[in-house]
Design an enzyme around this catalytic site. Sequence first.
Site, PDB file in Angstrom:
ATOM      1  CG  ASP A 139      -1.771   1.222   1.330  1.00 41.53           C
ATOM      2  OD1 ASP A 139      -2.561   1.444   0.393  1.00 41.53           O
ATOM      3  OD2 ASP A 139      -1.635   1.972   2.323  1.00 41.53           O
TER       4      ASP A 139
ATOM      5  CG  HIS B  77       3.571   6.569  -4.404  1.00 40.90           C
ATOM      6  ND1 HIS B  77       2.477   5.732  -4.417  1.00 40.90           N
ATOM      7  CD2 HIS B  77       3.144   7.763  -3.939  1.00 40.90           C
ATOM      8  CE1 HIS B  77       1.434   6.413  -3.978  1.00 40.90           C
ATOM      9  NE2 HIS B  77       1.809   7.631  -3.678  1.00 40.90           N
TER      10      HIS B  77
ATOM     11  CG  ASP C 176      -7.531   2.638  -4.810  1.00 37.36           C
ATOM     12  OD1 ASP C 176      -7.662   2.222  -5.975  1.00 37.36           O
ATOM     13  OD2 ASP C 176      -6.439   2.755  -4.244  1.00 37.36           O
TER      14      ASP C 176
END
Length: 1538
Positions: free
Chosen positions: A539, A542, A674
């Site tokens: 999750d 980045h 999402d």
Amino acid sequence: MEQSRTLLLRLNDDGEPVTSSSYGHGVLTLPSLPLPEGAPEGTPLYTVRLLVAAGAPVARDGLVWTNVPETPQDEFQRNKFHKKIIKSSFHKDDQVDIPVYKPGPYCFYLSFRNLHEELETTRKFYFVVLPVMKINGRFLQLNSIAMQSVISKWMGPQLSDWDKVFEKVSNKKYNMVHFTPLQYRGESNSPYSIFDQLQFDPEIFKGDEDVAKMVQKLHEKYNMLSLTDIVFNHTANNSQWLLDHPEAGYNHKTAPHLAAAIELDKSLLEFSENLKNYGYPTELKSVDDLFKVIDGIKIHVLGDLKLWEFYTLNVKKIKAQVKDQWDSVAAPSTDDGEGEYEKIDDIVRLGQYTAEKATDPETFRVLGHRYGKTLDLSVLIGILKTNFGQEFTADVDDKVGKILDEINLPLYKEYDEDVNEILEQLFNRIKYLRLDGNGPRQGEVTKELPLTEPYFTRFTAKDGEEYALANNGWIWDGNPLVDFASSQSKAYIRREVIVWGDCVKLRYGSGPEDSPYLWERMSKYIETNATIFDGFRIDNCHSTPLHVGEYFLDLARKFNPNLYVVAELFSGSEEMDCLFVQRLGISSLIREAMQSWSEEELSRLVHKHGGRPIGSYKFVPLDDFPYPADVKIDDEYCMYNEGDHAMKCVSEIMIPKTLTATPPHALFMDCTHDNEMPFQKRTVEDTLPNAALVALCSSAIGSVYGYDEIFPSLLNLVTETRRYEVKQDDGISKVKSMLNEIRESVAQKSLDIEDSEMHVHHEGQYITFHRSDVKSGSGWYLIARMKFNDNVGDQTLPPVVLSQSKCTLKFAYTLEKIGSLKDTESDSTLKGIPTKLRDLTGFKVDYNDDNETTTIVTPGDFPPGSIAVFETQQNGVDESLNHFIRSGAIKATANLSLESLNYILYRCENEEKDSSLGKEGTYGVPNFGNLIYSGLQGWVSLLRDIIFSNDLAHPMSENLRNGNWAMDYVVGRLDYYDDAAGVKDVQEWLRSRFERVKQVPTFIRPSCFALVVGILYGCCRLRAMQLMSSNIGNATVFVQSLAMTSVQMVSTLNSTSILPDKQVPAMAAGLPHFSTNYMRCWGRDVFISLRGLLLTTGRHEDAKMHILAFAKTLKHGLIPNLLDAGRNPRYNARDAAWFFLQAIQDYVDIVPHGEDILKEKVSRRFPKDDRYVALEDNEAFSYSSTIEEVIYEILSRHAKGIKYREANAGPNLDRVMSDNGFNVEVHVDWSTGLIHGGSQDNCGTWMDKMGESDKAGLGRCPRYPRDGAAVEINGLLKSTLRFVLDLHSKGLFEHTEVEKADGGKIALKDWNQLLQDNFEKKFYVPENADDDAQYEVDPKIVNRRGIYRDLYHSGKPFEDYQLRPNFAIAMVVAPELFTPEYACRAINLADEVLRGPVGMRTLDPSDYNYRPYYNNGEDSEDFATSKGRNYHQGPEWVWCMGYFLRAFLHFNYMTDPRAQNEPKTKPSSYLYQQLYHRLQGHREWIRSSPWAGLTELTNKDGEICNDSSPTQAWSTGCLLDLFYDIWAAFSEESKAEN
């Protein structure tokens, strides 16, 4: 076993991996491929074989350092590197094997000693080994993964409810379930706000065992793997463990740079609570209301906070400190008259200077506590005393204030900019939360819903102290490598974070020592999940610090080596994506189709993830690798076998497959959990075509539960409490099952990135997608009609024509909405919008046997939101084709000779026309031009870059698609050579392969053609290596490429030969300029080239034939310059005879029993009295001589003196020669033993350019006559005398003396000694003028010292002293003439002055006559350059480089201790490195030249000269001499052979 699991990785000279350019940014990726059943324990999963070029810079004291564990039992430790030695050699590449036993990310780097004698290391190079996934023992290709995301809190309160979901997902033929975090959730109830990382949701699971049992059930009952989200970056804001360990977050203690942001956030919350008291609206209904609130923030928040105090210096405080400490700071040092500090009279500049000197730039820019910024007072006072004196006065005090104000000025500016950003961010965020239509419209401002989200979670910890911990979030366009909560960022004070108020950002620091409890806790979390689940989704990857991700994923792989790791990166660049993939070992990057804003963008995404374009070129080694003569051959090695899990090579030659960089593997999702659903972003109907396009891609795919079920909208992970409705076959579930079954069948055939190809076409609402399997030709064709909105309009797809393919309709559906949003309303159940899948019929699918095309006509009833799926089969393609093309070439080439190889590989335009009697030249490619060669090299030179970049739009590709001309040409041209050894076998192999290729669709013919040509080319190169000597057959690719020019240059033609009565192979001086007729064979060129091209390659018989053929033509004691097959030879070369004699010496030295040639007899072309007679005259060839006699004749004729006029002299013989130029004289100066010759009217050495331009007044005027004693001729003379004296001592040469011009006799040994005594005296120009008396030097003419002159006693005295490269020839053939120390310094001086990147400058650049640009077409009034008169006045000749490097090697090895290894038995890696460096230009030239050779010459500094012959025999031959010198003197192989 090992061979079929080995991947080659070439390294360039800098140690960088050499990878293909056709993919853009990529990662070195080893495929997911299990070991075959029964593989012995300890068998490496793969072996990465690094290829380091012989003599490469990185090979000097070179080491490969890698963190790949050395044994299967060793644990991977990322920062533990072990070394592997690079074996330094100059004639054989080194291979460094790195066995890899487990999947994961690995790296290596190289250390070596560079040219500056410094130890240097390369950067780290990463490669990723993908995991091997299995379900119940069955291998699961990564490209067959079909993943379904589920949100656990919506699956039901009991595991029995979950089973219903699993059953449905399994029925849809998904093979992996992705769980959002299953841990105990925090107060927000978001799965990603984890209350306790070490406890699974207690409402569902009693403990870890329940989760493990659930996953096991997924495997065994539902045939699905499991993947869970892993959250590294934050914990729930109410996580109880934070009370014990607030140091795990960013607070005022662990992150003092956030102090200002903490105060700002607190003040904003207080303002939010007091809005009503301040008189501002608590429910914002317009932008005007928002502006009022912003004005309030300016007054009550920013005005009261005085944030500038965090940015600036406290002027008042620092002034007082300066005054107090003034006397305690010593006056600045003024040693050497230089002050410690500068005196600056401008107060602005003085302020800037003080800021530079009295601050630490790294810490000064960081915000801390109020007035936390300060200066180094001792430096400040030192600067003040330097500028204003030693006394502290009121004026000094005033100056201090002004200086501090100047330092503060940019700090206040920074503060102002940040405040503006704060207000801008607050305005935009509040507007989104309260007013925007696409925002949450939060309504009235309350304590629970403040004006804007809190940036910090506040609590009293168990130590009794108040803490504010930074909440996590994300930043638009943030740098993923910068922690936005660190001191490197001001995101929190500038309010740039889109914050998640329910998540506290975790602070890992630089390692476990910075936050021990956090690292320990998260380690347990990772261990538990890695043990249970098959994969992780990282999750917020980045935003995960790289070192954190590396640590925990390394830990996870200890418990699950085949962990499948996926991540969704928002890094903003492919390069950054690759960085994360290679460092973390990410298996797949999540990409999403629903993000596409148009059909065009969606088609682009499908093209990116669908596979390689149909008809893509396949990798073929060509000339990228050496072909060891003893390489293993296996005609089954290239045969595909689904069960052996081997990485097959291109052909039967067992060169392992190449490791190259490929784009990160994709997990392409139709929609993620999402992001918004089709109903929100497009239409309900678009759900179907969007899913179908994704499903057929050559990647892993995924979807969120609810997409197939037509859920209307993105569900809120925090607030949504309803449960999934589970209905079989609702929405598009039925079609998903069918599509996933297709995926599974396709993936089983596609084990390699080259196996799967596709074609995407976009036309309005329609996207068509063809996925095909390369080996079998089977495929799937999809017609998808999108519906991005409800107003798409009418559009009819024109008939689809599939060339040379048959297809069958498998199914076609349209998705119809039969309900509305109202039907989804429920307080307890998540429902989809009612829809119906309607079968579509009426498709017309017609196959035309005549033109082999299938035409598909869609019915009128094919509305937006429809798909049609067809199964396809390419004509003429089946699994036998691939093996048929790749096999049999070894057998077909087994009978080829080197001459036959010339016909198959080469033949320039003139040669081909010569052999075909003008019927055939090289192949012409429309819109491109003619190939360089008619043979395979012509095609390879063009195809090399086309294959490397997969250039399907190249004119060559177009030509191959448009017709069979190229195939017919390649086969047909061999008719002209079918009587040569083995050619018919090759022709038959080509014919049979091309006949098969002609049956396949035109769009894959370029690929098949390139494969056929490439495979045969490789086998031909291998055959050449097998026919050549071992020093070539086991050498580097560069040496082998040099040696292949021997094949290129030597062949039989109709128009010429080396014999007048027989067509035999004749060496060309160069191509294409010197390819046919009398211009092909030049005496000087042949014998300069002979050692390298014929002797070092083992072509002893060809060498002998050339020696004997030229011996026949000996006349005047000279060898002809132009042979013309012995018909009309021309004798205008004074040096050719000496290169001829050197070649005989080389033949005797190299060839076993080479001395036998001395007794060979040759019939002589001309009578003994040197009269010219025609070829047909009875006196021609009327008497014979042995080679021994020929040698003696040359020596004796020179000793007595040579004087003659060229036969047939006049303009017909040479139009640019003056009458006197045809008169040739040679004599020996018996006071020195040196040979002199020539005149100012002719040029009898290789620097033989005659003036041709009447415009410049150059007619009949040699540019550089080189009359007198030429340095190289006398070196060659000395070499010959040494040679015959040695032969005489062995009883192989009977003569001991020669007659001089005066009739006297001189013994050969005395002539030899005379040369030894006088050579250096006459040619050396000492470095020190004081030594001139020991040599014959005219100091008035000397231009450069420490050199060996080019001439002695020439017609122009200044030319005697010119520095040119010819002296190196004498050094090589007669090193005994030179004092080693002088020679070494002279050769090293030439290295600086004369050496170019590829050739040697033919004149010292400091010379007045230096003109380095050769243009033979220029006809100007320039006396120096017109009509190329400067041919040898600066242009850089390549053949001279060979002699130069041989001399460089010899004398540096003799005199420089660095050039010898420790035992002083062979050259050191230092010397090899020096040689390698000087050959860089040659390696690049021969690799990139379409002529596959080295040019005759270049212009200045290696610039291409268009008038140069692009491939020249002596250019490559003389470099082969260098390699042979080293091999013969120092290699173990040579010692073994001898």
